[in-house]
Write a protein that holds these residues in place. Structure first.
Motif, PDB file in Angstrom:
ATOM      1  N   HIS A   1       0.865  -1.174   0.112  1.00 33.10           N
ATOM      2  CA  HIS A   1      -0.079  -0.217   0.016  1.00 33.10           C
ATOM      3  C   HIS A   1       0.973   1.178  -0.182  1.00 33.10           C
ATOM      4  CE1 HIS A   1      -3.828  -2.293   1.705  1.00 33.10           C
ATOM      5  NE2 HIS A   1      -3.461  -2.897   0.654  1.00 33.10           N
ATOM      6  N   GLU A   2       1.623   1.255  -1.051  1.00 31.56           N
ATOM      7  CA  GLU A   2       2.527   2.432  -1.116  1.00 31.56           C
ATOM      8  C   GLU A   2       2.164   3.146  -2.555  1.00 31.56           C
ATOM      9  OE1 GLU A   2       6.583   1.136  -1.117  1.00 31.56           O
ATOM     10  OE2 GLU A   2       6.385   0.384   0.695  1.00 31.56           O
ATOM     11  N   PRO A   3       2.689   4.275  -2.943  1.00 33.52           N
ATOM     12  CA  PRO A   3       2.421   5.160  -3.986  1.00 33.52           C
ATOM     13  C   PRO A   3       2.419   4.413  -5.226  1.00 33.52           C
ATOM     14  CG  PRO A   3       3.292   6.627  -2.335  1.00 33.52           C
ATOM     15  CD  PRO A   3       3.358   5.486  -1.735  1.00 33.52           C
TER      16      PRO A   3
ATOM     17  N   ALA B   1      10.646   9.921  -5.878  1.00 33.40           N
ATOM     18  CA  ALA B   1      11.495   8.948  -5.108  1.00 33.40           C
ATOM     19  C   ALA B   1      12.906   9.040  -5.344  1.00 33.40           C
ATOM     20  CB  ALA B   1      11.010   7.505  -5.914  1.00 33.40           C
ATOM     21  N   ILE B   2      13.246   9.563  -6.502  1.00 38.46           N
ATOM     22  CA  ILE B   2      14.695   9.528  -7.058  1.00 38.46           C
ATOM     23  C   ILE B   2      15.344  10.934  -6.623  1.00 38.46           C
ATOM     24  CG2 ILE B   2      16.472   9.195  -8.889  1.00 38.46           C
ATOM     25  CD1 ILE B   2      14.603   7.028  -9.935  1.00 38.46           C
TER      26      ILE B   2
ATOM     27  N   THR C   1       7.513  10.543   1.219  1.00 37.20           N
ATOM     28  CA  THR C   1       6.249  10.006   1.996  1.00 37.20           C
ATOM     29  C   THR C   1       5.590  11.275   2.490  1.00 37.20           C
ATOM     30  OG1 THR C   1       7.527  10.051   4.122  1.00 37.20           O
ATOM     31  CG2 THR C   1       7.110   7.924   2.866  1.00 37.20           C
ATOM     32  N   ILE C   2       6.092  12.436   2.545  1.00 37.59           N
ATOM     33  CA  ILE C   2       5.493  13.824   2.901  1.00 37.59           C
ATOM     34  C   ILE C   2       4.793  14.125   1.454  1.00 37.59           C
ATOM     35  CG2 ILE C   2       5.764  16.082   3.538  1.00 37.59           C
ATOM     36  CD1 ILE C   2       8.233  15.191   4.993  1.00 37.59           C
ATOM     37  N   ILE C   3       5.345  14.037   0.548  1.00 36.82           N
ATOM     38  CA  ILE C   3       4.751  14.553  -0.827  1.00 36.82           C
ATOM     39  C   ILE C   3       3.438  13.851  -1.100  1.00 36.82           C
ATOM     40  CG2 ILE C   3       4.944  15.278  -3.253  1.00 36.82           C
ATOM     41  CD1 ILE C   3       7.857  15.920  -2.431  1.00 36.82           C
ATOM     42  N   LEU C   4       3.707  12.409  -1.303  1.00 38.23           N
ATOM     43  CA  LEU C   4       2.764  11.277  -1.831  1.00 38.23           C
ATOM     44  C   LEU C   4       2.206  10.887  -0.606  1.00 38.23           C
ATOM     45  CD1 LEU C   4       4.861  10.152  -4.886  1.00 38.23           C
ATOM     46  CD2 LEU C   4       2.741  11.530  -4.946  1.00 38.23           C
TER      47      LEU C   4
ATOM     48  N   VAL D   1      -3.220  12.710  -1.014  1.00 36.33           N
ATOM     49  CA  VAL D   1      -2.486  13.246  -2.527  1.00 36.33           C
ATOM     50  C   VAL D   1      -3.010  12.298  -3.574  1.00 36.33           C
ATOM     51  CG1 VAL D   1      -0.807  14.116  -3.800  1.00 36.33           C
ATOM     52  CG2 VAL D   1      -1.047  14.699  -1.580  1.00 36.33           C
ATOM     53  N   ILE D   2      -2.848  11.124  -3.384  1.00 41.01           N
ATOM     54  CA  ILE D   2      -2.753  10.016  -4.191  1.00 41.01           C
ATOM     55  C   ILE D   2      -4.411   9.793  -4.540  1.00 41.01           C
ATOM     56  CG2 ILE D   2      -2.757   7.409  -4.710  1.00 41.01           C
ATOM     57  CD1 ILE D   2      -0.255   7.591  -2.857  1.00 41.01           C
ATOM     58  N   GLY D   3      -5.032   9.947  -3.734  1.00 42.66           N
ATOM     59  CA  GLY D   3      -6.734   9.639  -3.858  1.00 42.66           C
ATOM     60  C   GLY D   3      -7.095  11.091  -4.850  1.00 42.66           C
TER      61      GLY D   3
END
Length: 321
Positions: A59-61, A128-129, A136-139, A143-145
């Motif tokens: 359950h990750e972005p 990520a890169i 984890t703060i941005i995504l 935010v994903i929803g």
């Protein structure tokens, strides 16, 4: 069924999908690989969704975006392939005008949704890169929803006007669609009206949506490559590039097949009919089938879960026997 004469029909009752022109005697043989690809698509994407949704560690972005892509693939293939197989197997090409518009709507919505999801996945890899400490703060889940909602909203807003454009057309030619599914320009070309607006609307959507998405994806990967080559060790660079490998493969499959399909539909009159239809069929069959394979093989976490699920199934079946 609507008669195929020269009278004008502002709202045809029924269309007839004819399949692949010139290959009618081979429809049964053509349907075999199509059916196998559809079964593989259903199985692969359903398994991918099951693994991602039931495994808490996934359950990750990145994996949530993969599940969105699998959902769009299932929508695209299920909207088109069952009717396609009915045409090949039973010559059951009749489809009502309302059902044809509905099929057209979901085909194009899923197409634009996939493009937007690939863009979101590129942004995920960029963060990520290039900015891993704030990943984890941005995504966040919120935010994903919101990104998922934006994908659906944008696709709906661009494609819904097509329904009204097609309904405004007057049809006075045949009601036979030389295709295996209802596609916007294929329907528009049956009309007696001027379809310049339809052509330019398709061009505008291609530029504003597909063109813009591909440019933004390219910019994201430009930043990613710059960050990767600034890493100190070769192992770190290879590890970073491997995390993007599956996404790059999916992007290439999607955009190459969609570009060929788009130009084939836009310039259909100068392309032999059977080539046009085959290109269109490959677009709705091959990427949805290969996407779960690419992610299943190249993503270690997903591959582990796939092996575990198969091990449990095999163990359960051996106990039952």
């Amino acid at each position: 069924m609507m008669p195929a004469d020269n009278h004008t029909f502002s709202d045809p009752m029924t269309y007839v999908l004819t399949g692949i022109p010139g290959t009618e005697e081979s429809h049964v043989w053509i349907s075999i690989p199509f059916c196998l690809m559809y079964v593989a698509t259903l199985f692969g994407n359903s398994l991918l969704l099951f693994i991602i949704l039931t495994e808490q560690s996934l359950h990750e972005p990145m994996y949530l975006f993969v599940s969105m892509l699998a959902t769009a693939d299932l929508l695209l293939s299920t909207t088109t392939v069952p009717k396609m197989l009915a045409v090949f197997w039973f010559r059951a090409g009749e489809i009502s005008f309302a059902a044809c518009l509905t099929q057209m709507f979901f085909i194009h919505v899923s197409f634009l949704a996939e493009s937007a999801i690939l863009l979101a996945m590129a942004f995920d890899r960029y963060v990520a890169i290039c900015n891993p400490l704030r990943y984890t703060i941005i995504l966040t889940n919120s935010v994903i929803g919101k990104m998922g909602l934006a994908v659906i909203t944008r696709s709906f807003c661009f494609i819904f006007p097509l329904i009204f454009l097609v309904k405004q057309l007057k049809f006075c030619r045949t009601n036979r669609l030389p295709h295996t599914y209802c596609e916007h320009m294929i329907i528009a070309r049956l009309a007696c009206d001027d379809i310049t607006v339809h052509v330019w609307y398709g061009v505008a959507v291609a530029i504003l949506v597909i063109g813009l998405d591909s440019v933004l994806i390219a910019l994201s990967y430009g930043q990613i490559l710059r960050a990767v080559f600034q890493l100190s060790t070769k192992d770190a660079r290879l590890k970073a590039l491997r995390t993007c490998g599956s996404h790059v493969c999916v992007i290439l499959m999607f955009y190459i097949s969609s570009v060929f399909s788009y130009f084939a539909h836009q310039f259909g009159p100068i392309i032999p009919g059977f080539i046009l239809i085959l290109l269109a069929n490959f677009y709705v069959l091959i990427p949805p089938m290969l996407n779960p394979i690419v992610y299943g093989v190249s993503t270690k976490e997903i591959l582990k879960r796939v092996i575990y699920v198969f091990h449990r199934w095999c163990r359960g079946s051996s106990l039952l026997s």
